[in-house]
Motif scaffolding. Structure first.
Motif, PDB file in Angstrom:
ATOM      1  N   MET A 496       0.824  -1.204   0.000  1.00 37.62           N
ATOM      2  CA  MET A 496       0.000   0.000   0.000  1.00 37.62           C
ATOM      3  C   MET A 496       0.863   1.261   0.000  1.00 37.62           C
ATOM      4  O   MET A 496       0.419   2.325  -0.445  1.00 37.62           O
ATOM      5  N   ALA A 497       2.095   1.150   0.479  1.00 36.50           N
ATOM      6  CA  ALA A 497       2.983   2.319   0.471  1.00 36.50           C
ATOM      7  C   ALA A 497       3.252   2.798  -0.945  1.00 36.50           C
ATOM      8  O   ALA A 497       3.432   4.002  -1.180  1.00 36.50           O
ATOM      9  N   TRP A 498       3.293   1.856  -1.940  1.00 35.84           N
ATOM     10  CA  TRP A 498       3.444   2.285  -3.337  1.00 35.84           C
ATOM     11  C   TRP A 498       2.276   3.179  -3.751  1.00 35.84           C
ATOM     12  O   TRP A 498       2.463   4.212  -4.417  1.00 35.84           O
ATOM     13  N   VAL A 499       1.064   2.775  -3.380  1.00 39.12           N
ATOM     14  CA  VAL A 499      -0.129   3.520  -3.769  1.00 39.12           C
ATOM     15  C   VAL A 499      -0.118   4.912  -3.143  1.00 39.12           C
ATOM     16  O   VAL A 499      -0.382   5.919  -3.816  1.00 39.12           O
ATOM     17  N   ARG A 500       0.202   4.974  -1.848  1.00 40.19           N
ATOM     18  CA  ARG A 500       0.181   6.271  -1.187  1.00 40.19           C
ATOM     19  C   ARG A 500       1.274   7.185  -1.737  1.00 40.19           C
ATOM     20  O   ARG A 500       1.077   8.389  -1.890  1.00 40.19           O
ATOM     21  N   ALA A 501       2.433   6.604  -2.056  1.00 39.09           N
ATOM     22  CA  ALA A 501       3.488   7.409  -2.682  1.00 39.09           C
ATOM     23  C   ALA A 501       3.029   7.923  -4.040  1.00 39.09           C
ATOM     24  O   ALA A 501       3.271   9.087  -4.408  1.00 39.09           O
ATOM     25  N   GLY A 502       2.343   7.069  -4.805  1.00 35.15           N
ATOM     26  CA  GLY A 502       1.847   7.484  -6.108  1.00 35.15           C
ATOM     27  C   GLY A 502       0.796   8.569  -6.014  1.00 35.15           C
ATOM     28  O   GLY A 502       0.750   9.490  -6.841  1.00 35.15           O
ATOM     29  N   HIS A 503      -0.074   8.474  -5.010  1.00 28.73           N
ATOM     30  CA  HIS A 503      -1.089   9.514  -4.820  1.00 28.73           C
ATOM     31  C   HIS A 503      -0.440  10.868  -4.544  1.00 28.73           C
ATOM     32  O   HIS A 503      -0.865  11.900  -5.087  1.00 28.73           O
ATOM     33  N   LEU A 504       0.615  10.869  -3.722  1.00 26.68           N
ATOM     34  CA  LEU A 504       1.316  12.117  -3.431  1.00 26.68           C
ATOM     35  C   LEU A 504       2.006  12.652  -4.680  1.00 26.68           C
ATOM     36  O   LEU A 504       2.038  13.871  -4.910  1.00 26.68           O
ATOM     37  N   ALA A 505       2.550  11.753  -5.512  1.00 27.26           N
ATOM     38  CA  ALA A 505       3.152  12.191  -6.775  1.00 27.26           C
ATOM     39  C   ALA A 505       2.096  12.829  -7.674  1.00 27.26           C
ATOM     40  O   ALA A 505       2.343  13.858  -8.322  1.00 27.26           O
ATOM     41  N   SER A 506       0.905  12.238  -7.703  1.00 29.35           N
ATOM     42  CA  SER A 506      -0.182  12.802  -8.505  1.00 29.35           C
ATOM     43  C   SER A 506      -0.573  14.188  -8.021  1.00 29.35           C
ATOM     44  O   SER A 506      -0.793  15.109  -8.821  1.00 29.35           O
ATOM     45  N   LEU A 507      -0.643  14.359  -6.705  1.00 29.36           N
ATOM     46  CA  LEU A 507      -0.978  15.670  -6.151  1.00 29.36           C
ATOM     47  C   LEU A 507       0.076  16.715  -6.522  1.00 29.36           C
ATOM     48  O   LEU A 507      -0.231  17.898  -6.665  1.00 29.36           O
ATOM     49  N   ARG A 508       1.333  16.260  -6.659  1.00 27.20           N
ATOM     50  CA  ARG A 508       2.399  17.169  -7.070  1.00 27.20           C
ATOM     51  C   ARG A 508       2.331  17.495  -8.553  1.00 27.20           C
ATOM     52  O   ARG A 508       3.030  18.396  -9.018  1.00 27.20           O
ATOM     53  N   GLY A 509       1.525  16.750  -9.314  1.00 25.48           N
ATOM     54  CA  GLY A 509       1.453  16.964 -10.745  1.00 25.48           C
ATOM     55  C   GLY A 509       2.390  16.088 -11.536  1.00 25.48           C
ATOM     56  O   GLY A 509       2.474  16.205 -12.762  1.00 25.48           O
ATOM     57  N   ASP A 510       3.099  15.162 -10.864  1.00 26.65           N
ATOM     58  CA  ASP A 510       4.029  14.262 -11.540  1.00 26.65           C
ATOM     59  C   ASP A 510       3.267  12.985 -11.904  1.00 26.65           C
ATOM     60  O   ASP A 510       3.350  11.958 -11.219  1.00 26.65           O
ATOM     61  N   LEU A 511       2.516  13.050 -13.007  1.00 24.92           N
ATOM     62  CA  LEU A 511       1.668  11.926 -13.384  1.00 24.92           C
ATOM     63  C   LEU A 511       2.487  10.724 -13.837  1.00 24.92           C
ATOM     64  O   LEU A 511       2.074   9.574 -13.646  1.00 24.92           O
ATOM     65  N   LEU A 534      -5.406   0.586  -8.953  1.00 28.73           N
ATOM     66  CA  LEU A 534      -6.189   0.888 -10.155  1.00 28.73           C
ATOM     67  C   LEU A 534      -6.890   2.245 -10.024  1.00 28.73           C
ATOM     68  O   LEU A 534      -7.011   2.998 -11.000  1.00 28.73           O
ATOM     69  N   ASN A 535      -7.361   2.540  -8.815  1.00 21.58           N
ATOM     70  CA  ASN A 535      -7.990   3.836  -8.578  1.00 21.58           C
ATOM     71  C   ASN A 535      -6.996   4.966  -8.825  1.00 21.58           C
ATOM     72  O   ASN A 535      -7.314   5.987  -9.447  1.00 21.58           O
ATOM     73  N   LEU A 536      -5.764   4.798  -8.321  1.00 22.57           N
ATOM     74  CA  LEU A 536      -4.713   5.790  -8.546  1.00 22.57           C
ATOM     75  C   LEU A 536      -4.363   5.898 -10.028  1.00 22.57           C
ATOM     76  O   LEU A 536      -4.217   7.001 -10.570  1.00 22.57           O
ATOM     77  N   LEU A 537      -4.219   4.759 -10.678  1.00 24.80           N
ATOM     78  CA  LEU A 537      -3.877   4.745 -12.100  1.00 24.80           C
ATOM     79  C   LEU A 537      -4.943   5.482 -12.909  1.00 24.80           C
ATOM     80  O   LEU A 537      -4.630   6.279 -13.819  1.00 24.80           O
ATOM     81  N   ALA A 538      -6.212   5.240 -12.572  1.00 26.08           N
ATOM     82  CA  ALA A 538      -7.303   5.918 -13.270  1.00 26.08           C
ATOM     83  C   ALA A 538      -7.270   7.417 -13.020  1.00 26.08           C
ATOM     84  O   ALA A 538      -7.484   8.229 -13.944  1.00 26.08           O
ATOM     85  N   GLN A 539      -7.003   7.813 -11.795  1.00 29.69           N
ATOM     86  CA  GLN A 539      -6.937   9.239 -11.464  1.00 29.69           C
ATOM     87  C   GLN A 539      -5.871   9.937 -12.308  1.00 29.69           C
ATOM     88  O   GLN A 539      -6.100  11.013 -12.862  1.00 29.69           O
ATOM     89  N   ALA A 540      -4.686   9.297 -12.425  1.00 29.95           N
ATOM     90  CA  ALA A 540      -3.612   9.885 -13.228  1.00 29.95           C
ATOM     91  C   ALA A 540      -3.980   9.895 -14.709  1.00 29.95           C
ATOM     92  O   ALA A 540      -3.662  10.851 -15.442  1.00 29.95           O
ATOM     93  N   THR A 541      -4.663   8.855 -15.161  1.00 26.70           N
ATOM     94  CA  THR A 541      -5.053   8.778 -16.568  1.00 26.70           C
ATOM     95  C   THR A 541      -6.049   9.874 -16.914  1.00 26.70           C
ATOM     96  O   THR A 541      -5.939  10.538 -17.958  1.00 26.70           O
ATOM     97  N   VAL A 542      -7.033  10.077 -16.061  1.00 27.97           N
ATOM     98  CA  VAL A 542      -8.016  11.139 -16.282  1.00 27.97           C
ATOM     99  C   VAL A 542      -7.340  12.494 -16.245  1.00 27.97           C
ATOM    100  O   VAL A 542      -7.594  13.363 -17.109  1.00 27.97           O
ATOM    101  N   GLU A 543      -6.484  12.692 -15.260  1.00 24.21           N
ATOM    102  CA  GLU A 543      -5.797  13.971 -15.152  1.00 24.21           C
ATOM    103  C   GLU A 543      -4.914  14.232 -16.366  1.00 24.21           C
ATOM    104  O   GLU A 543      -4.692  15.364 -16.770  1.00 24.21           O
ATOM    105  N   GLY A 544      -4.415  13.163 -16.968  1.00 21.57           N
ATOM    106  CA  GLY A 544      -3.598  13.301 -18.160  1.00 21.57           C
ATOM    107  C   GLY A 544      -4.401  13.542 -19.424  1.00 21.57           C
ATOM    108  O   GLY A 544      -3.803  13.656 -20.499  1.00 21.57           O
ATOM    109  N   GLY A 545      -5.723  13.576 -19.324  1.00 24.50           N
ATOM    110  CA  GLY A 545      -6.540  13.932 -20.480  1.00 24.50           C
ATOM    111  C   GLY A 545      -7.244  12.770 -21.142  1.00 24.50           C
ATOM    112  O   GLY A 545      -7.760  12.921 -22.266  1.00 24.50           O
ATOM    113  N   ASP A 546      -7.325  11.608 -20.495  1.00 23.84           N
ATOM    114  CA  ASP A 546      -7.973  10.439 -21.091  1.00 23.84           C
ATOM    115  C   ASP A 546      -9.061   9.919 -20.153  1.00 23.84           C
ATOM    116  O   ASP A 546      -8.894   8.898 -19.471  1.00 23.84           O
TER     117      ASP A 546
END
Length: 822
Positions: A496-511, A534-546
């Protein structure tokens, strides 16, 4: 240094002084009132002397000064012999800097005799001895009183204090107790007695208090790191120097160490930084100034991470405790109990201070009870090794940087350091997960705990704790720090630490990083971690314009969440499905999905922050639907929940949602009030969450423009644009929305600038605007085109569309200038 006096030392001194006086044992016995056999046994060393007997013998031998001090000290088993005699007041070798106000106040207290027992308190190195030395010099020229100064730094035996004071005041030998002899000697004479370094002798405080009561003309000034706690005591606390005074002290001492040194544009900023780093502590400032013999202040400022090593080159004629910061702190530790030294060492395990509950939890894990903690902590606070800072309804116990450095050294040198470090790390992980709540003040402790667990015991952090750590770093805005720590933890610890790290990266704008970290979590994960990834991956995908690709990933996440049986995760997936519907222009679907998210979170007993996030999202959706009253109400409901969870940035964003809704309802007063609450929530917030702060700033600028504060609007817009445009994310659409809103408010006054703003917004936009934003944009464009004509409007619009960041910032200033009608 202090030398230890064994019983044989007293016998040797007795024989020597008796022989020197020409007295036989019988005559000495007669004069002292002891038996001849007692004298004989004392000289042979077969009888340990009592303090009273030693005083009688000293009086019979007519000892005084150094001889008397050494003789009486030798009478105490294990006692230390003073290595210096009391000195009369003499002018210190250097000028007192930065303490003029304190000196005047102390002089007023002493000469006014309103308080006749004054204790100058403060931590080691604060300048107590230096201040009373200046006091002694200032009083020495007076004819209405006498001054006597006594340095007690080498004395460790409280039972010697009375005799040493009596000798310093010129009292002759007598069988009377010291207080009686001094009272007889002084009568009503005005005398100021200065006792320096009394902290190791506080057991003699009652004797000093009795002396003050017996001698009506006597005023006693004591320096001590802790209060005497006797009746009639007036505490005179010394604080660190003011910033400018600390800089002046540094300059004065640096000029003495390196002739020609002067404060100028090249040295003043570094000197100010040095003084801040050492807490404006006078001794530390002086020790730092001595280093300019070798280092430029800028070089010195870079080397203060290890203050104990750097601040260690004091003048050779200073007392040993003042030649280095380490010696000063060690001298303070010398006068506390063994238990206090143990607790001081344990506090070295807390990188950012500790609350009482934190210390008690660690002590309990190490076999100590809460009463022991409270009593021992009181001792450390009393002697100023630990300071207390108010924190909401509790207190935080802090070590200054050099004390924390020394405590850490002592802890690492202790055989039990691993147990202590594990107990501290376990306590912080428990607080992150279960409470009491941690906030930005605990950041250093949480950082140290995660780092320790990563290296030594990853089992301390499970999936739930990793998720809680992610929430902590999000709420405090420490996005990069949290991403790095959790990424390292995930290698050996919970997935789960991977997911939380990824969420913080997304908040920083580093998709890109967010997608990569989600991929790590998907490898060999259980259903819950897979759903979160998958929830994180989808969030980054949507934020990236898809949004379409994101919806596919969210459907897979929903399946995994249901298999895991985690209702809170189901709610989070519905939350992101709602965001996809907004991207696809389906606000009613988004509202339905967000209601489902909120219902799921409520069923699962989700944290206030989770509920607040969904209410905020519902407020955003209803604002898009034009239901402004409902949007304002939902935003108002979200704010306290987000604040309770520590998400102050998101709470501030919710306040701006309410403000935009109130503007559309025509209530400028309510809108401004909401904006001011948003700005107050962000005041003092730290961390690197620039994106959220930028979005709040963009919205604040719109509301201020709409309510007539055009200069304030331009300032807010100018501050918010750079971080909003750092990444190719939805923040660009927020910036575009703001520029279009400014164009709408400006078009009647300045259609040319409004057309440029419209072009700039269109140039930034990544996705199709929502129906509400599109309608407002089209309305402003039509008004500008009517005023300018198609050709001029198109030219202005093209000019705005190609502006870079520098041009956009210039346009912000132009907005304020034009709008004010200058």
């Amino acid at each position: 240094m202090l030398s230890v006096a064994p019983v044989g030392r007293f016998a040797e001194l007795l024989r020597r002084h008796r022989a020197g006086s020409g007295l036989g044992q019988r005559e000495l016995a007669r004069r002292s009132g002891l038996s001849e056999r007692a004298i004989r046994d004392l000289e042979r060393g077969v009888r340990a002397p009592r303090t009273h007997s030693a005083r009688l013998v000293a009086g019979a031998l007519e000892l005084a000064g150094d001889d008397l001090s050494a003789f009486l000290a030798a009478a105490v088993p294990g006692a230390s012999v003073p290595d210096a005699t009391p000195r009369p007041p003499i002018s210190p070798p250097d000028r007192l800097v930065g303490r003029d106000t304190e000196l005047r106040s102390l002089l007023d207290l002493v000469t006014g005799a309103r308080h006749r027992l004054v204790t100058v308190t403060g931590p080691g190195g604060i300048g107590k001895s230096r201040l009373v030395a200046e006091l002694a010099v200032a009083l020495a020229g007076r004819t209405d009183l006498a001054v006597c100064a006594l340095d007690l730094s080498t004395v460790r035996e409280p039972e010697l204090v009375g005799e040493l004071v009596a000798d310093a005041l010129g009292c002759g030998p007598s069988r009377l107790a010291p207080v009686d002899r001094i009272a007889a000697q002084l009568g009503e004479r005005r005398v100021v007695l200065i006792l320096d370094r009394f902290e190791q002798l506080v057991a003699a405080a009652s004797e000093i208090a009795a002396l003050v009561r017996r001698c009506s003309g006597l005023t006693v000034v004591v320096t001590s790191q802790r209060a005497l706690r006797v009746r009639g005591e007036r505490l005179f606390g010394l604080d660190p120097l003011p910033a400018e005074a600390a800089v002046a002290l540094f300059a004065s001492r640096a000029a003495a160490a390196r002739p020609g040194f002067a404060l100028d544009a090249g040295t003043r900023p570094a000197v100010a930084r040095i003084c801040r780093r050492v807490g404006h502590l006078p001794l530390a400032v002086e020790l730092a100034a001595a280093r300019v013999r070798l280092l430029h202040p800028a070089e010195l400022a870079e080397r203060l991470d290890r203050q104990l090593a750097v601040l260690a080159d004091g003048a050779r004629d200073l007392p040993a405790r003042h030649r280095s910061l380490r010696a000063t702190i060690e001298a303070s530790l010398d006068v506390v109990s063994a238990d206090a030294r143990i607790l001081f060492r344990w506090l070295g395990g807390f990188a950012g201070g500790a609350r009482l509950g934190d210390v008690e939890a660690v002590a309990d894990a190490l076999g100590r009870d809460p009463i022991w903690v409270l009593a021992t902590l009181t001792e450390l606070v009393d002697i100023a090794l630990v300071r207390v800072a108010a924190q909401a309804a509790t207190s935080r116990y802090l070590l200054a940087d050099p004390m924390a450095e020394l405590a850490g050294e002592h802890l690492r040198g202790d055989d039990d350091h691993v147990r202590v470090e594990r107990a501290v790390a376990a306590r912080m992980m428990r607080c992150v997960l279960h409470g009491p709540a941690v906030d930005d003040r605990d950041a250093a402790n949480v950082r140290a705990a995660v780092s320790w667990a990563t290296l030594h015991d990853p089992a301390l952090v499970d999936d739930a704790t990793a998720a809680a750590l992610g929430r902590f770093y999000e709420s405090t805005g420490r996005l990069r720090e949290g991403q790095n720590l959790l990424s390292r933890l995930a290698v050996r610890g919970p997935k789960m630490a991977w997911v939380r790290a990824g969420h913080l990266a997304s908040l920083r704008g580093d998709l890109t990083a967010a997608i990569a970290l989600a991929g790590h979590a998907l490898e060999k994960s259980d259903h819950l971690v897979r759903a979160a990834a998958l929830n994180l991956l989808a969030q980054a995908t949507v934020e990236g314009g898809d949004p379409t690709g994101g919806r596919t990933q969210l459907r897979a996440a929903l399946v995994a969440a249901r298999r895991a049986g985690d209702v809170t995760m189901i709610g989070r997936v519905f939350n992101n499905l709602s965001a996809v519907s907004i991207e696809l222009g389906r606000p009613r679907d988004a509202e339905r999905q967000q209601r489902a998210a909120l219902a799921a979170k409520r069923r699962s007993g989700a944290a206030p922050m989770e509920l607040g996030r969904s209410l905020f999202n519902l407020a955003e959706i209803t604002l898009e639907l034009g239901e402004c009253a409902t949007a304002a109400a939902r935003a108002a409901d979200a704010v306290p929940l987000l604040r309770e969870g520590g998400y102050l940035r998101l709470a501030a964003l919710a306040e701006t949602t309410a403000a935009l809704a109130e503007i559309r309802r025509g209530d400028a007063v309510a809108a401004l009030a909401a904006v001011e609450r948003a700005e107050a929530l962000l005041a003092g917030e730290s961390g690197d969450d620039r994106r959220m702060t930028a979005i709040v700033g963009l919205r604040v600028s719109v509301v201020r423009h709409a309510t007539g504060d055009r200069s304030g609007a331009a300032r807010a817009l100018r501050a918010a644009l750079p971080p909003a445009l750092e990444h190719n994310t939805r923040d660009r659409d927020e910036a575009a929305d703001a520029l279009h809103a400014h164009a709408r408010h400006l078009v009647d006054r300045d259609p040319a600038t409004a057309a440029t703003l419209l072009g700039a917004g269109d140039g930034l936009r990544r996705r199709t605007p929502t129906a509400t934003i599109r309608a407002q944009r089209d309305e402003a464009a039509a008004a500008a085109r009517d005023a300018l004509g198609d050709t001029d409007f198109a030219a202005r619009h093209r000019q705005g569309a190609i502006l870079d960041l520098s041009g956009l910032l210039d346009l912000c200033a132009d907005v304020a200038w034009r709008a004010d009608g200058v």
